[in-house]
Motif scaffolding. Structure first.
Motif, PDB file in Angstrom:
ATOM      1  N   GLY A 133      22.502   2.370 -10.829  1.00 48.41           N
ATOM      2  CA  GLY A 133      23.502   2.772  -9.839  1.00 48.41           C
ATOM      3  C   GLY A 133      24.310   3.997 -10.219  1.00 48.41           C
ATOM      4  O   GLY A 133      24.770   4.732  -9.337  1.00 48.41           O
ATOM      5  N   CYS A 134      24.537   4.228 -11.515  1.00 44.83           N
ATOM      6  CA  CYS A 134      25.402   5.340 -11.954  1.00 44.83           C
ATOM      7  C   CYS A 134      24.661   6.370 -12.790  1.00 44.83           C
ATOM      8  O   CYS A 134      25.216   7.411 -13.113  1.00 44.83           O
ATOM      9  N   GLY A 135      23.440   6.055 -13.225  1.00 44.51           N
ATOM     10  CA  GLY A 135      22.694   6.994 -14.064  1.00 44.51           C
ATOM     11  C   GLY A 135      22.393   8.259 -13.268  1.00 44.51           C
ATOM     12  O   GLY A 135      22.055   8.193 -12.083  1.00 44.51           O
ATOM     13  N   THR A 136      22.593   9.417 -13.895  1.00 44.37           N
ATOM     14  CA  THR A 136      22.281  10.697 -13.253  1.00 44.37           C
ATOM     15  C   THR A 136      21.637  11.558 -14.315  1.00 44.37           C
ATOM     16  O   THR A 136      21.393  11.097 -15.429  1.00 44.37           O
ATOM     17  N   GLU A 137      21.416  12.834 -13.976  1.00 45.24           N
ATOM     18  CA  GLU A 137      20.879  13.709 -15.029  1.00 45.24           C
ATOM     19  C   GLU A 137      21.902  13.925 -16.144  1.00 45.24           C
ATOM     20  O   GLU A 137      21.566  14.345 -17.239  1.00 45.24           O
ATOM     21  N   PHE A 138      23.180  13.612 -15.884  1.00 42.33           N
ATOM     22  CA  PHE A 138      24.225  13.788 -16.905  1.00 42.33           C
ATOM     23  C   PHE A 138      24.543  12.506 -17.671  1.00 42.33           C
ATOM     24  O   PHE A 138      24.937  12.542 -18.816  1.00 42.33           O
ATOM     25  N   PHE A 139      24.421  11.350 -16.986  1.00 44.04           N
ATOM     26  CA  PHE A 139      24.841  10.088 -17.588  1.00 44.04           C
ATOM     27  C   PHE A 139      23.661   9.146 -17.775  1.00 44.04           C
ATOM     28  O   PHE A 139      22.934   8.875 -16.822  1.00 44.04           O
ATOM     29  N   HIS A 140      23.500   8.631 -19.003  1.00 48.35           N
ATOM     30  CA  HIS A 140      22.475   7.600 -19.238  1.00 48.35           C
ATOM     31  C   HIS A 140      23.036   6.449 -20.047  1.00 48.35           C
ATOM     32  O   HIS A 140      23.634   6.656 -21.098  1.00 48.35           O
ATOM     33  N   PHE A 141      22.838   5.222 -19.530  1.00 49.22           N
ATOM     34  CA  PHE A 141      23.292   4.016 -20.222  1.00 49.22           C
ATOM     35  C   PHE A 141      22.153   3.425 -21.056  1.00 49.22           C
ATOM     36  O   PHE A 141      21.025   3.325 -20.571  1.00 49.22           O
ATOM     37  N   HIS A 142      22.475   3.026 -22.309  1.00 53.48           N
ATOM     38  CA  HIS A 142      21.480   2.389 -23.179  1.00 53.48           C
ATOM     39  C   HIS A 142      22.001   1.031 -23.632  1.00 53.48           C
ATOM     40  O   HIS A 142      23.101   0.963 -24.196  1.00 53.48           O
ATOM     41  N   MET A 146      32.618  -0.255 -11.761  1.00 54.59           N
ATOM     42  CA  MET A 146      33.388  -1.467 -11.437  1.00 54.59           C
ATOM     43  C   MET A 146      32.827  -2.159 -10.203  1.00 54.59           C
ATOM     44  O   MET A 146      32.738  -3.379 -10.155  1.00 54.59           O
ATOM     45  N   ASN A 147      32.432  -1.345  -9.207  1.00 57.65           N
ATOM     46  CA  ASN A 147      31.875  -1.938  -7.986  1.00 57.65           C
ATOM     47  C   ASN A 147      30.560  -2.655  -8.256  1.00 57.65           C
ATOM     48  O   ASN A 147      30.322  -3.749  -7.752  1.00 57.65           O
ATOM     49  N   ILE A 148      29.719  -2.026  -9.067  1.00 56.20           N
ATOM     50  CA  ILE A 148      28.425  -2.641  -9.399  1.00 56.20           C
ATOM     51  C   ILE A 148      28.644  -3.951 -10.165  1.00 56.20           C
ATOM     52  O   ILE A 148      28.027  -4.975  -9.883  1.00 56.20           O
ATOM     53  N   LEU A 149      29.572  -3.915 -11.130  1.00 60.07           N
ATOM     54  CA  LEU A 149      29.811  -5.096 -11.965  1.00 60.07           C
ATOM     55  C   LEU A 149      30.462  -6.223 -11.165  1.00 60.07           C
ATOM     56  O   LEU A 149      30.134  -7.401 -11.346  1.00 60.07           O
ATOM     57  N   GLU A 171      21.379 -10.824 -23.534  1.00 66.74           N
ATOM     58  CA  GLU A 171      20.504 -11.049 -22.397  1.00 66.74           C
ATOM     59  C   GLU A 171      21.234 -10.728 -21.088  1.00 66.74           C
ATOM     60  O   GLU A 171      20.719 -10.018 -20.219  1.00 66.74           O
ATOM     61  N   GLU A 172      22.462 -11.226 -20.957  1.00 66.41           N
ATOM     62  CA  GLU A 172      23.252 -10.939 -19.749  1.00 66.41           C
ATOM     63  C   GLU A 172      23.596  -9.451 -19.665  1.00 66.41           C
ATOM     64  O   GLU A 172      23.484  -8.832 -18.601  1.00 66.41           O
ATOM     65  N   SER A 173      24.025  -8.893 -20.816  1.00 70.07           N
ATOM     66  CA  SER A 173      24.496  -7.510 -20.751  1.00 70.07           C
ATOM     67  C   SER A 173      23.346  -6.544 -20.494  1.00 70.07           C
ATOM     68  O   SER A 173      23.542  -5.514 -19.868  1.00 70.07           O
ATOM     69  N   ARG A 174      22.142  -6.894 -20.953  1.00 71.39           N
ATOM     70  CA  ARG A 174      20.989  -6.015 -20.691  1.00 71.39           C
ATOM     71  C   ARG A 174      20.799  -5.832 -19.186  1.00 71.39           C
ATOM     72  O   ARG A 174      20.538  -4.739 -18.707  1.00 71.39           O
ATOM     73  N   GLN A 175      20.979  -6.914 -18.441  1.00 73.22           N
ATOM     74  CA  GLN A 175      20.826  -6.821 -16.980  1.00 73.22           C
ATOM     75  C   GLN A 175      21.948  -5.996 -16.357  1.00 73.22           C
ATOM     76  O   GLN A 175      21.727  -5.232 -15.412  1.00 73.22           O
ATOM     77  N   LEU A 176      23.159  -6.158 -16.878  1.00 74.79           N
ATOM     78  CA  LEU A 176      24.285  -5.391 -16.334  1.00 74.79           C
ATOM     79  C   LEU A 176      24.122  -3.902 -16.640  1.00 74.79           C
ATOM     80  O   LEU A 176      24.371  -3.049 -15.780  1.00 74.79           O
ATOM     81  N   ILE A 177      23.685  -3.587 -17.853  1.00 78.65           N
ATOM     82  CA  ILE A 177      23.506  -2.176 -18.214  1.00 78.65           C
ATOM     83  C   ILE A 177      22.363  -1.563 -17.394  1.00 78.65           C
ATOM     84  O   ILE A 177      22.451  -0.413 -16.954  1.00 78.65           O
ATOM     85  N   ALA A 178      21.331  -2.354 -17.128  1.00 75.96           N
ATOM     86  CA  ALA A 178      20.232  -1.860 -16.276  1.00 75.96           C
ATOM     87  C   ALA A 178      20.756  -1.559 -14.874  1.00 75.96           C
ATOM     88  O   ALA A 178      20.400  -0.541 -14.261  1.00 75.96           O
ATOM     89  N   ALA A 179      21.636  -2.422 -14.358  1.00 76.62           N
ATOM     90  CA  ALA A 179      22.215  -2.198 -13.024  1.00 76.62           C
ATOM     91  C   ALA A 179      23.096  -0.948 -13.032  1.00 76.62           C
ATOM     92  O   ALA A 179      23.100  -0.166 -12.060  1.00 76.62           O
ATOM     93  N   LEU A 180      23.816  -0.731 -14.120  1.00 76.75           N
ATOM     94  CA  LEU A 180      24.671   0.465 -14.217  1.00 76.75           C
ATOM     95  C   LEU A 180      23.815   1.723 -14.287  1.00 76.75           C
ATOM     96  O   LEU A 180      24.122   2.738 -13.661  1.00 76.75           O
TER      97      LEU A 180
END
Ligand SMILES: [Zn+2]
Length: 408
Positions: free
Chosen positions: A134-143, A195-198, A122-131
């Protein structure tokens, strides 16, 4: 004919002084495996090819009949498959751990905790959503995945570097490995942003206030592209299913074209729903030729170095998985060939995996062989092997032996 492979993850071990120099498998009360072994065949199987790390990914790929030399592309793409992330050929999946790092003087970095205190999903889902925001681009996607285990998908080319699993560095300095990412601007920028987002995230503020390890960094490893595996149906003309609590195993099953059976209450530990797994196995064999059942607890207890618990996990595997499945099959009147084995050894004294060949028993309900007459353990398997030299050089041969046919 029905075919089964029953796997007690990490069941193999070394002689333990406290057990009169017997292994946990020798000391454990395992009436079912011993009976099947005595009237069946016993041999050693080399699940880890030379030069491969002795991981559950490589070992179970082997047990499913796929030579890791031909099909292993990394751990992360298998986990991605289990999470229903489909990769295109130009994409690479990385395992993205949420970790606790300490940044020390002189630019030193220490891996405090590879799991960020086994952070909740539950906690990590929110952190991954924030990542991702903040960091998702056309090259990087967090799941987001389970607890600290997540996936980063990278599209297109990216700077290559050698990655290492964070759980090998608990409490240790990881400066050198960390700097491998820092040397590439593309990775350095991603890690810095993350790191800044976290650092400022309320989830981490709350964790620290509660005295828990914060998820203050990400660690990328286990990368690979989609494996190009033919399905078991294509190779052997059989249909089947896979039962496990572990994503990695489910991913292997997905790639092998097996249907994945999710058993409620399957936890991957001593409290797992053994009965549910045994019943699901028997049920799935009504419509399928083959089932692969994986039980995680012996490995977990091995990593924890807990002797009593490891013996318990082995006895549970015997009496709550092997026993009821064997009895259920006998009652059904079906003919079957059953393998009971392990993917690798997880010796208590080492608390990690080793690559030695694994004891494997093969029982045929038609009792076509006269039987090896020995109980199921490391010692018997070695004795038989020394006399007959009949060990399986790899898992592909094991599958062919089980099915009594060659793959196309
Ligand atoms: Zn394993």
């Amino acid at each position: 004919m029905k075919y089964l492979i029953l796997v007690g993850d990490g069941m193999g071990d070394l002689p333990v002084a406290e057990l009169n120099h017997r292994t946990p498998l020798e000391a454990a009360h395992t009436p079912f495996m011993d009976t099947l072994c005595r009237s069946g065949e016993l041999f050693l199987t080399q699940t880890i090819p030379e030069g491969f790390p002795p991981g559950s990914d490589v070992a179970n790929l082997s047990l499913l009949g796929y030579r890791p030399e031909d099909y292993y592309t990394g751990r992360a793409p298998l986990e991605a498959a289990a999470m229903n992330i489909s990769l295109t050929p130009d994409q690479t999946a990385f395992r993205c751990n949420l970790v606790t790092l300490a940044h020390e003087p002189n630019q030193q970095v220490r891996m405090i905790d590879y799991s960020a205190g086994h952070i909740s999903s539950e906690e990590s889902r929110q952190l991954i959503a924030a990542l991702e925001a903040g960091c998702g681009t056309e090259f990087f996607h967090f799941h987001p995945g389970v607890s600290y285990r997540h996936i980063l998908v990278v599209t297109g080319r990216y700077p290559q570097m050698e990655t290492v699993p964070p759980h090998d560095f608990t409490g240790q300095e990881v400066t050198e490995a960390w700097n491998r990412y820092r040397n590439h601007p593309q990775w350095a920028e991603l890690l810095e942003k993350a790191m800044n987002i976290l650092a400022d995230h309320p989830i981490n503020t709350a964790r620290m206030a509660a005295g828990k390890n914060p998820a203050n960094g990400i660690w990328l490893w286990g990368e690979g592209k989609l494996p190009q595996m033919p399905t078991m149906t294509e190779r052997f003309g059989i249909s089947g299913s896979l039962i496990s609590a572990v994503d990695l195993l489910k991913g292997l099953g997905v790639n092998a074209g097996l249907s994945i059976i999710n058993v409620p209450g399957a936890t991957g530990y001593l409290d797992t729903n053994y009965n549910g797994k045994a019943q699901a196995t028997l049920e799935s064999l009504r419509d399928n030729d083959f089932v692969f059942v994986h039980v995680e607890a012996p490995d977990e207890t091995g990593h924890q170095g807990l002797l009593k618990e490891k013996i318990q996990a082995i006895e549970d595997f015997d009496q709550k998985i092997v026993g009821p499945i064997f009895q259920g099959l006998q009652e059904s009147g079906e003919e079957f060939r059953l393998i009971a084995t392990m993917d690798h050894h997880t010796p208590l004294c080492l608390r990690t995996h080793t690559a030695s060949p694994v004891p494997t028993l093969l029982y045929d309900s038609r009792k076509t062989d006269k039987g090896c007459g020995l109980p199921f353990n490391e010692h018997s398997a070695k004795t038989v092997d020394e006399h007959l030299h009949n060990g399986m050089a790899n898992g592909e041969l094991l599958m062919e032996k089980l099915l009594q046919r060659k793959h196309e």
